[in-house]
Design a protein around this motif. Structure first.
Motif, PDB file in Angstrom:
ATOM      1  N   ARG A   1       0.857  -1.181   0.000  1.00 28.11           N
ATOM      2  CA  ARG A   1       0.000   0.000   0.000  1.00 28.11           C
ATOM      3  C   ARG A   1       0.896   1.234   0.000  1.00 28.11           C
ATOM      4  NH1 ARG A   1      -5.165  -1.144   0.701  1.00 28.11           N
ATOM      5  NH2 ARG A   1      -5.672   1.049   1.094  1.00 28.11           N
ATOM      6  N   ASN A   2       0.739   2.069  -1.021  1.00 32.46           N
ATOM      7  CA  ASN A   2       1.569   3.262  -1.110  1.00 32.46           C
ATOM      8  C   ASN A   2       0.874   4.451  -0.452  1.00 32.46           C
ATOM      9  OD1 ASN A   2      -0.335   4.262  -2.984  1.00 32.46           O
ATOM     10  ND2 ASN A   2       0.756   3.278  -4.685  1.00 32.46           N
ATOM     11  N   ALA A   3       1.515   5.615  -0.511  1.00 28.59           N
ATOM     12  CA  ALA A   3       0.975   6.802   0.152  1.00 28.59           C
ATOM     13  C   ALA A   3      -0.390   7.190  -0.392  1.00 28.59           C
ATOM     14  CB  ALA A   3       1.957   7.965  -0.006  1.00 28.59           C
ATOM     15  N   SER A   4      -0.582   7.014  -1.699  1.00 26.92           N
ATOM     16  CA  SER A   4      -1.872   7.331  -2.300  1.00 26.92           C
ATOM     17  C   SER A   4      -2.977   6.409  -1.790  1.00 26.92           C
ATOM     18  CB  SER A   4      -1.774   7.235  -3.830  1.00 26.92           C
ATOM     19  OG  SER A   4      -3.029   7.476  -4.422  1.00 26.92           O
ATOM     20  N   ASP A   5      -2.657   5.125  -1.658  1.00 24.56           N
ATOM     21  CA  ASP A   5      -3.626   4.161  -1.115  1.00 24.56           C
ATOM     22  C   ASP A   5      -4.059   4.575   0.287  1.00 24.56           C
ATOM     23  OD1 ASP A   5      -3.423   2.511  -3.375  1.00 24.56           O
ATOM     24  OD2 ASP A   5      -1.727   1.416  -2.508  1.00 24.56           O
ATOM     25  N   LYS A   6      -3.087   4.948   1.086  1.00 26.48           N
ATOM     26  CA  LYS A   6      -3.383   5.293   2.477  1.00 26.48           C
ATOM     27  C   LYS A   6      -4.222   6.568   2.574  1.00 26.48           C
ATOM     28  CE  LYS A   6       0.819   3.008   4.060  1.00 26.48           C
ATOM     29  NZ  LYS A   6       2.130   3.143   4.730  1.00 26.48           N
ATOM     30  N   LEU A   7      -3.945   7.516   1.702  1.00 32.13           N
ATOM     31  CA  LEU A   7      -4.735   8.738   1.694  1.00 32.13           C
ATOM     32  C   LEU A   7      -6.170   8.454   1.288  1.00 32.13           C
ATOM     33  CD1 LEU A   7      -4.756  11.819   2.002  1.00 32.13           C
ATOM     34  CD2 LEU A   7      -4.159  11.975  -0.432  1.00 32.13           C
TER      35      LEU A   7
ATOM     36  N   PRO B   1       0.298 -14.415   1.074  1.00 34.65           N
ATOM     37  CA  PRO B   1       1.191 -13.308   1.442  1.00 34.65           C
ATOM     38  C   PRO B   1       0.405 -12.094   1.929  1.00 34.65           C
ATOM     39  CG  PRO B   1       1.069 -13.541  -0.938  1.00 34.65           C
ATOM     40  CD  PRO B   1       0.351 -14.720  -0.362  1.00 34.65           C
ATOM     41  N   GLU B   2       1.078 -11.236   2.684  1.00 31.09           N
ATOM     42  CA  GLU B   2       0.420 -10.087   3.300  1.00 31.09           C
ATOM     43  C   GLU B   2       0.824  -8.782   2.611  1.00 31.09           C
ATOM     44  OE1 GLU B   2       0.430 -11.621   7.888  1.00 31.09           O
ATOM     45  OE2 GLU B   2       2.311 -11.319   6.838  1.00 31.09           O
ATOM     46  N   THR B   3      -0.148  -7.933   2.393  1.00 27.65           N
ATOM     47  CA  THR B   3       0.143  -6.604   1.885  1.00 27.65           C
ATOM     48  C   THR B   3       1.010  -5.836   2.890  1.00 27.65           C
ATOM     49  OG1 THR B   3      -1.871  -6.441   0.567  1.00 27.65           O
ATOM     50  CG2 THR B   3      -0.893  -4.374   1.311  1.00 27.65           C
ATOM     51  N   ILE B   4       2.044  -5.209   2.405  1.00 30.57           N
ATOM     52  CA  ILE B   4       2.883  -4.377   3.263  1.00 30.57           C
ATOM     53  C   ILE B   4       2.175  -3.044   3.480  1.00 30.57           C
ATOM     54  CG2 ILE B   4       5.089  -3.183   3.478  1.00 30.57           C
ATOM     55  CD1 ILE B   4       6.337  -5.403   1.804  1.00 30.57           C
ATOM     56  N   ASP B   5       1.933  -2.734   4.728  1.00 29.00           N
ATOM     57  CA  ASP B   5       1.187  -1.521   5.067  1.00 29.00           C
ATOM     58  C   ASP B   5       1.755  -0.958   6.361  1.00 29.00           C
ATOM     59  OD1 ASP B   5      -0.672   0.514   5.227  1.00 29.00           O
ATOM     60  OD2 ASP B   5      -2.326  -0.778   5.864  1.00 29.00           O
ATOM     61  N   ARG B   6       2.929  -0.386   6.268  1.00 32.65           N
ATOM     62  CA  ARG B   6       3.567   0.180   7.462  1.00 32.65           C
ATOM     63  C   ARG B   6       2.970   1.549   7.767  1.00 32.65           C
ATOM     64  NH1 ARG B   6       8.130  -2.433   4.963  1.00 32.65           N
ATOM     65  NH2 ARG B   6       8.971  -4.053   6.337  1.00 32.65           N
ATOM     66  N   ARG B   7       2.635   1.757   9.042  1.00 31.54           N
ATOM     67  CA  ARG B   7       2.074   3.042   9.468  1.00 31.54           C
ATOM     68  C   ARG B   7       2.907   3.624  10.604  1.00 31.54           C
ATOM     69  NH1 ARG B   7      -3.962   1.724  10.900  1.00 31.54           N
ATOM     70  NH2 ARG B   7      -3.140  -0.349  11.319  1.00 31.54           N
ATOM     71  N   MET B   8       2.944   4.922  10.672  1.00 25.01           N
ATOM     72  CA  MET B   8       3.722   5.570  11.722  1.00 25.01           C
ATOM     73  C   MET B   8       3.095   5.362  13.093  1.00 25.01           C
ATOM     74  SD  MET B   8       4.964   9.149   9.967  1.00 25.01           S
ATOM     75  CE  MET B   8       5.993   9.523  11.387  1.00 25.01           C
ATOM     76  N   PHE B   9       1.758   5.240  13.147  1.00 24.15           N
ATOM     77  CA  PHE B   9       1.090   4.997  14.421  1.00 24.15           C
ATOM     78  C   PHE B   9      -0.229   4.275  14.161  1.00 24.15           C
ATOM     79  CE2 PHE B   9      -0.838   8.835  12.889  1.00 24.15           C
ATOM     80  CZ  PHE B   9      -2.142   8.824  13.366  1.00 24.15           C
TER      81      PHE B   9
END
Length: 515
Positions: free
Chosen positions: A6-12, A453-461
């Motif tokens: 998941r990229n920055a656009s996905d997260k937004l 497999p798992e989608t990589i979705d690192r979040r700051m918090f």
């Protein structure tokens, strides 16, 4: 569609949890799709042959009921009134009888023979006052039995799902955001014509359900509100698994309950324990036993919570199989224990549970949604029946604010396969104050992950979500795969094991503010 990262656009675009897919307009959609109902349906395991009663019998045909009538409520209720005079049995035999609301009285048995049914009217009318097919209030000593059915035609009261067909294949990647969207897209959300509960029993005592089937509910299938001394066994609820808000058994403010040897397959929660002022509940509930049940649920197989203001204690859950067949994604959770509206939930013992394809096997959540200050008895479920919700809460905002507690939870001997999320245990921090889940023991737990497999979705918090709807999926793609715990006091792990077949970006266990 789920993807590798998941990229920055996905997260937004998702804005913490993504757009809620809910169909709120459109005409009725009545088609039954392949795998709406579970391919696994063990009726012969739970329903037994039962001889027709011979004493004090009031056959509805003797009061004018006929299988070719559009509505037999008048004649069935005449039989009920006659039987109530002598503690008799109302007999439903000889086929399917269409009906509006049937109102049960004290000291009667409703006997529906195997192969016969009370069937809800096809037009959804005849239920306007009680909003139920079978209704009882302030009555005692009621029995439902016989091996027959309530046929509830739940598929007739929803709108067309967004998805063109049911999803029967796993995703390419485990991604909770996509998982939830996929599930919601398959649901038939309620049309205003929806009539209500198949069974609604209110303020009653000594309720016995034995050898009975509810089929194809449009709403909460079996609701018990403010009741006491309830025994349910040899019982089946077999629902369309895409009819929104079709719970299995709802215990609301009801104590001293024994549920055993039941099969439930449904779209919403399988067995759910609630105790909320806007549901008409007004005191603590206690002593709930659930054992030897098989439960298929698209949401939570067994749940305490969501709508909870008064205390709930002394719950035993044992020897159950919780699973999903045919459809994807799997159940939201296997066991969910929640207190978010004022309830103190305590003394819960869970033992000897097998799970398969329950995405989050165990979800323990303390929050502060404080819903009593925002909804009332009219507004809480208004949207399900096409009614405009009236503004205002049931009680003062201060009454239940910050009062919820979750403590003294013991979960042992759980084997879960097809897991896609960690066990989640979460208290909350809100307005500078921390509230912790207290005294949780996980003993002899084995988790086997889905080979996906798992989608990589690192979040700051990870947000606290203290006021949000309590659900395991709410926390999205957590950075742990076996256990994620935050704001917990007293967490014991004994023989806690896990198998993760894929290379993963996640840690096995993450503890934050666990003391």
């Amino acid at each position: 569609m789920a993807k590798y990262k998941r990229n920055a656009s996905d997260k937004l675009n998702t804005l913490f949890f993504g757009k809620d897919l809910r169909v709120t307009d459109g005409e009725l959609y009545t088609e039954i799709r392949e795998f709406d109902f579970s391919s696994y349906y063990p009726e012969e395991k739970y329903i037994y042959k039962q001889q027709l009663p011979s004493e004090n019998v009031f056959d509805i045909r003797d009061f004018g009921a006929e299988t070719d009538r559009d509505d037999n409520a008048e004649f069935i209720n005449k039989a009920v009134n006659a039987a109530a005079e002598v503690n008799g049995t109302v007999l439903i035999d000889g086929g399917d009888y269409f009906s509006g609301t049937v109102i049960l009285k004290s000291s009667i048995t409703l006997f529906i023979s195997n192969g016969s049914s009370i069937t809800s009217r096809l037009d959804g009318k005849g239920f306007e006052e009680k909003h139920a097919l079978i209704y009882a209030e302030n009555a005692n000593d009621i029995t439902l039995t016989g091996g027959g059915k309530l046929k509830c035609n739940g598929h007739l009261y929803g709108r067309r799902p967004i998805a063109d067909k049911n999803n029967t294949a796993p995703a390419n990647y485990i991604d909770v955001i996509e998982m939830r969207q996929d599930y919601r897209s398959q649901l038939r959300f309620g049309h205003p014509s929806k009539y209500g509960n198949p069974v609604y029993i209110k303020d009653c005592r000594n309720i016995n359900i034995d050898n009975f089937i509810i089929e194809n509910s449009a709403y909460w299938s079996f609701k018990l509100s403010n009741c006491d001394r309830v025994n349910i066994k040899n019982f089946i609820i077999n629902n369309n698994r895409n009819v929104a808000n079709a719970d299995g058994i709802d215990l609301a403010g009801t104590s001293n309950v024994d549920i055993s040897h039941c099969f439930i397959s449904t779209a919403d929660d399988g067995i759910v324990i609630k105790n909320a002022v806007w549901l008409g509940n007004n005191k603590a509930m206690r002593n709930i036993k659930i054992a030897d049940c098989e439960i298929i649920s698209r949401t939570n197989a067994i749940k305490v919570g969501t709508e909870t203001t008064y205390d709930i204690s002394n719950i035993s859950i044992s020897d159950c199989r919780l699973f999903m067949t045919d459809l994807y994604p799997g159940s939201v959770s296997g066991i969910s224990l929640e207190a978010c509206d004022g309830t103190a939930l305590s003394n819960v013992k869970v033992n000897n549970i097998s799970m398969d394809r329950c995405t989050c096997p165990i979800f323990i959540r303390l929050g502060n949604r404080n819903r009593a200050s925002e909804v009332n008895s009219q507004s809480a479920n208004a949207v399900e029946f096409g009614i405009k919700a009236k503004k205002g809460g049931e009680l003062s905002k201060k009454l239940f604010d910050g009062k919820s507690r979750v403590r003294d939870i013991t979960i042992s001997n759980v084997h879960a396969t097809g897991v896609e999320l960690p066990i989640i245990i979460a208290g909350y921090k809100q307005r500078g104050k921390v509230k912790r889940v207290e005294n949780v023991t996980l003993k002899n737990i084995m988790l086997e992950y889905a080979d996906i497999p798992e989608t990589i979705d690192r979040r700051m918090f990870i947000p606290e979500y203290a006021k949000e709807y309590p659900e395991g999926w709410r926390f999205r793609n957590l950075p742990a795969y076996a256990l994620w715990a935050r704001h917990v006091h007293g967490l014991t792990l004994e023989n806690f094991t896990y198998v993760h077949p894929q290379k993963t970006w996640k840690k096995n266990i993450i503890k934050i503010d666990v003391v």
